[in-house]
Design an enzyme around this catalytic site. Structure first.
Site, mmCIF file in Angstrom:
data_model
loop_
_atom_site.group_PDB
_atom_site.id
_atom_site.type_symbol
_atom_site.label_atom_id
_atom_site.label_comp_id
_atom_site.label_asym_id
_atom_site.label_seq_id
_atom_site.Cartn_x
_atom_site.Cartn_y
_atom_site.Cartn_z
ATOM 1 N N GLU A 68 5.963 4.525 19.163
ATOM 2 C CA GLU A 68 6.533 4.184 17.856
ATOM 3 C C GLU A 68 7.973 4.695 17.769
ATOM 4 O O GLU A 68 8.887 3.965 17.406
ATOM 5 C CB GLU A 68 5.672 4.818 16.761
ATOM 6 N N HIS A 69 8.175 5.966 18.084
ATOM 7 C CA HIS A 69 9.507 6.579 18.074
ATOM 8 C C HIS A 69 9.854 7.047 19.485
ATOM 9 O O HIS A 69 9.060 7.749 20.106
ATOM 10 C CB HIS A 69 9.555 7.793 17.141
ATOM 11 N N HIS B 73 2.668 15.263 10.588
ATOM 12 C CA HIS B 73 2.105 14.185 9.779
ATOM 13 C C HIS B 73 0.584 14.206 9.770
ATOM 14 O O HIS B 73 -0.056 13.984 8.742
ATOM 15 C CB HIS B 73 2.565 12.819 10.311
ATOM 16 N N ASN C 108 -4.583 5.200 6.171
ATOM 17 C CA ASN C 108 -5.501 5.911 7.055
ATOM 18 C C ASN C 108 -6.412 4.941 7.803
ATOM 19 O O ASN C 108 -6.253 3.718 7.722
ATOM 20 C CB ASN C 108 -6.304 6.947 6.262
ATOM 21 N N GLU D 164 -4.879 -39.821 24.488
ATOM 22 C CA GLU D 164 -5.768 -38.745 24.060
ATOM 23 C C GLU D 164 -7.029 -39.278 23.381
ATOM 24 O O GLU D 164 -7.866 -38.497 22.919
ATOM 25 C CB GLU D 164 -5.022 -37.800 23.114
ATOM 26 N N TYR E 224 0.861 -1.179 0.000
ATOM 27 C CA TYR E 224 0.000 0.000 0.000
ATOM 28 C C TYR E 224 0.897 1.228 0.000
ATOM 29 O O TYR E 224 1.597 1.501 0.974
ATOM 30 C CB TYR E 224 -0.941 0.011 1.210
ATOM 31 N N THR F 44 0.861 8.301 13.821
ATOM 32 C CA THR F 44 2.240 8.290 14.285
ATOM 33 C C THR F 44 2.376 8.901 15.677
ATOM 34 O O THR F 44 1.537 9.690 16.107
ATOM 35 C CB THR F 44 3.148 9.047 13.294
ATOM 36 N N HIS G 106 -4.699 -42.170 15.186
ATOM 37 C CA HIS G 106 -3.311 -41.716 15.262
ATOM 38 C C HIS G 106 -2.403 -42.881 15.685
ATOM 39 O O HIS G 106 -1.348 -43.127 15.081
ATOM 40 C CB HIS G 106 -3.170 -40.592 16.296
ATOM 41 N N GLN H 198 -10.887 0.082 -0.631
ATOM 42 C CA GLN H 198 -11.130 -0.665 -1.867
ATOM 43 C C GLN H 198 -9.832 -1.244 -2.435
ATOM 44 O O GLN H 198 -9.839 -2.331 -3.016
ATOM 45 C CB GLN H 198 -11.837 0.211 -2.906
ATOM 46 N N GLN I 111 7.108 14.863 13.876
ATOM 47 C CA GLN I 111 6.043 13.865 13.764
ATOM 48 C C GLN I 111 4.665 14.504 13.830
ATOM 49 O O GLN I 111 3.719 14.022 13.205
ATOM 50 C CB GLN I 111 6.193 12.815 14.867
ATOM 51 N N ASP J 203 13.401 8.260 9.362
ATOM 52 C CA ASP J 203 12.323 8.352 8.377
ATOM 53 C C ASP J 203 12.835 8.173 6.952
ATOM 54 O O ASP J 203 12.094 7.705 6.087
ATOM 55 C CB ASP J 203 11.633 9.712 8.482
#
Length: 448
Positions: free
Chosen positions: A344-345, A280, A232, A432, A147, A255, A437, A209, A277, A378
């Site tokens: 994250e950072h 963003h 997103n 079992e 993506y 982020t 088996h 989609q 950040q 980054d």
């Protein structure tokens, strides 16, 4: 105690207050849609649907209609003109001509850094082996979907950081999807990045989609084995709803950056790292955790001054207002809060940053000292900048070569191994209640 003085960056004093305010995450809040998006949903679907309901409808339509649904929704949400679904070779060639030469060279430089790091990662990663009839086969997945995130902001760097680990892992086919511009074209920097990274095919498809098309396959877009890359809210929800029909790398939220600082940290650099950040996304979370109230107040002022210089200053301001500065008594408390938040950072700007880094147990990426800013991560440092968000760094890892590999167990025992292994297996099987088996083993033992 909370201090703001009308400035964007709130100051919260005390670890408990920080936990209750600055460090609190509200996952449900990320599903709150702005009114313009809700209006678009009403116009498109004739109902005031939640984000989850929108994604479910889109996935169902792509499942039934294939390309037609992908094209309809992508054009509706991107506002783009009709164009062939797949980007043609001539468009890739034109992209290199259209893009600035210096930018192309910087993308090549960044790509090489990312490639070298992941080659080292592969070298030290899992290996195929066979020992006394037992082993594992490590193989790349066959087809990966990338993506190519970014519409208002183009983000070619994310194409590099998402696709190159897959190329290094040896994935035979990488398929990209991306939003088109109003005239139906794809931004040249995205196509340049895709070409440099090694993405073989790119399709005009965006949002939920596009995820559905990659997961299910359409007349034009091939079905992939696993999906990669941030997006997103609608992209994330589509990945969640389609998991099981397709593999996913992770569910990425907005982020976030946590800056650890003390009295001697440079306020301007603390502010710059927070804003890097914050710009963003209005839902980004920039947080300062420090042992110095004076430092926090200086950072508060520096943030306000630097906001005025940013082209995306309004977005950054909204994000900063979501975050804040937590002032605690001791560095031990600051480190504890950082590990609890699992950002994250994590940017460490304290004295003896290396010693502090040694005590960090939960973060997507740790950036040690003022000469290792998160922004280098980054773009050109090497590790993928696609990293866990929302506290998932407590158990998850940044995107890597390993995400594009799968392990198959191999059992190829010598003929006589069943003589000493078989009786134990048959005995456990009967315990079992699985006599079929047991008989599978006993028939072989009877034939010896």
């Amino acid at each position: 105690m909370t201090t703001d003085d009308g400035l964007a960056l709130r100051i919260i004093e005390g670890a408990e207050a920080a936990r209750a305010s600055v460090l609190r995450r509200d996952p449900a809040g990320s599903s709150e849609l702005p009114e313009p998006i809700r209006a678009s949903i009403r116009e498109t679907f004739g109902a005031d649907l939640t984000a989850e309901e929108v994604v479910a409808r889109i996935v169902d339509d792509v499942r039934r209609e294939g390309d037609a649904a992908v094209r309809r929704y992508s054009q509706r949400f991107d506002g783009s003109a009709d164009a062939p679904m797949e980007v043609g070779p001539e468009e890739f060639e034109a992209a290199f001509d259209e893009a600035e030469h210096d930018l192309v060279e910087s993308l090549r430089y960044a790509a090489e850094r990312v490639r070298v790091f992941h080659e080292l990662q592969l070298e030290h990663g899992p290996r195929s082996f066979l020992y006394e009839g037992l082993g594992q086969e490590v193989l790349p997945i066959r087809r990966a979907g990338i993506y190519m995130t970014g519409s208002v902001a183009v983000l070619p760097s994310s194409v590099l950081h998402t696709a190159i680990p897959g190329v290094v892992a040896g994935v035979p086919e990488l398929v990209g999807v991306t939003a088109a511009r109003p005239d139906g074209s794809v931004h040249p920097l995205k196509l340049v990045a895709a070409s440099i990274a090694g993405v073989q095919r790119v399709f005009r498809a965006s949002g939920a989609q596009a995820i559905a098309a990659l997961a299910l396959g359409t007349e034009s877009i091939p079905r992939v084995d696993k999906l990669f890359g941030p997006g997103n809210l609608f992209v994330t929800l589509a990945k969640r709803q389609l998991f099981g029909e397709v593999g996913i790398d992770a569910l990425y939220g907005p982020t976030e950056t946590l800056v650890l600082a003390d009295a001697d940290s440079p306020p301007d650099l603390c502010a710059a790292d927070l804003l890097a950040q914050a710009e963003h996304d209005v839902l980004a979370t920039p947080v300062l955790v420090t042992t110095s109230l004076e430092l926090a107040e200086h950072v508060q002022i520096a943030v306000e001054e630097q906001l005025a210089t940013l082209s995306r200053g309004e977005i950054a301001r909204a994000a900063v207002e979501r975050g804040g500065a937590a002032v605690v008594d001791h560095l031990d408390e600051a480190i504890e809060l950082a590990n609890e938040f699992a950002p994250e950072h994590l940017c460490i700007l304290t004295a003896d940053a290396g010693a502090v880094a040694d005590r960090i147990t939960s973060a997507g990426g740790v950036f040690v000292g003022e000469h290792s800013p998160e922004v280098l991560g980054d773009y050109v440092a090497g590790p993928s900048h696609v990293m866990p968000t929302g506290g998932s760094a407590r158990y998850a890892s940044p995107l890597s070569v390993l995400d594009f590999l799968k392990v198959t167990s191999v059992i190829a025992l010598q003929d006589d191994a069943i003589e000493f292994l078989g009786p134990h297996a048959a005995r456990l099987a009967r315990a079992e209640g699985l006599t079929g088996h047991a008989r599978s083993i006993e028939r072989r033992l009877e034939g010896l």
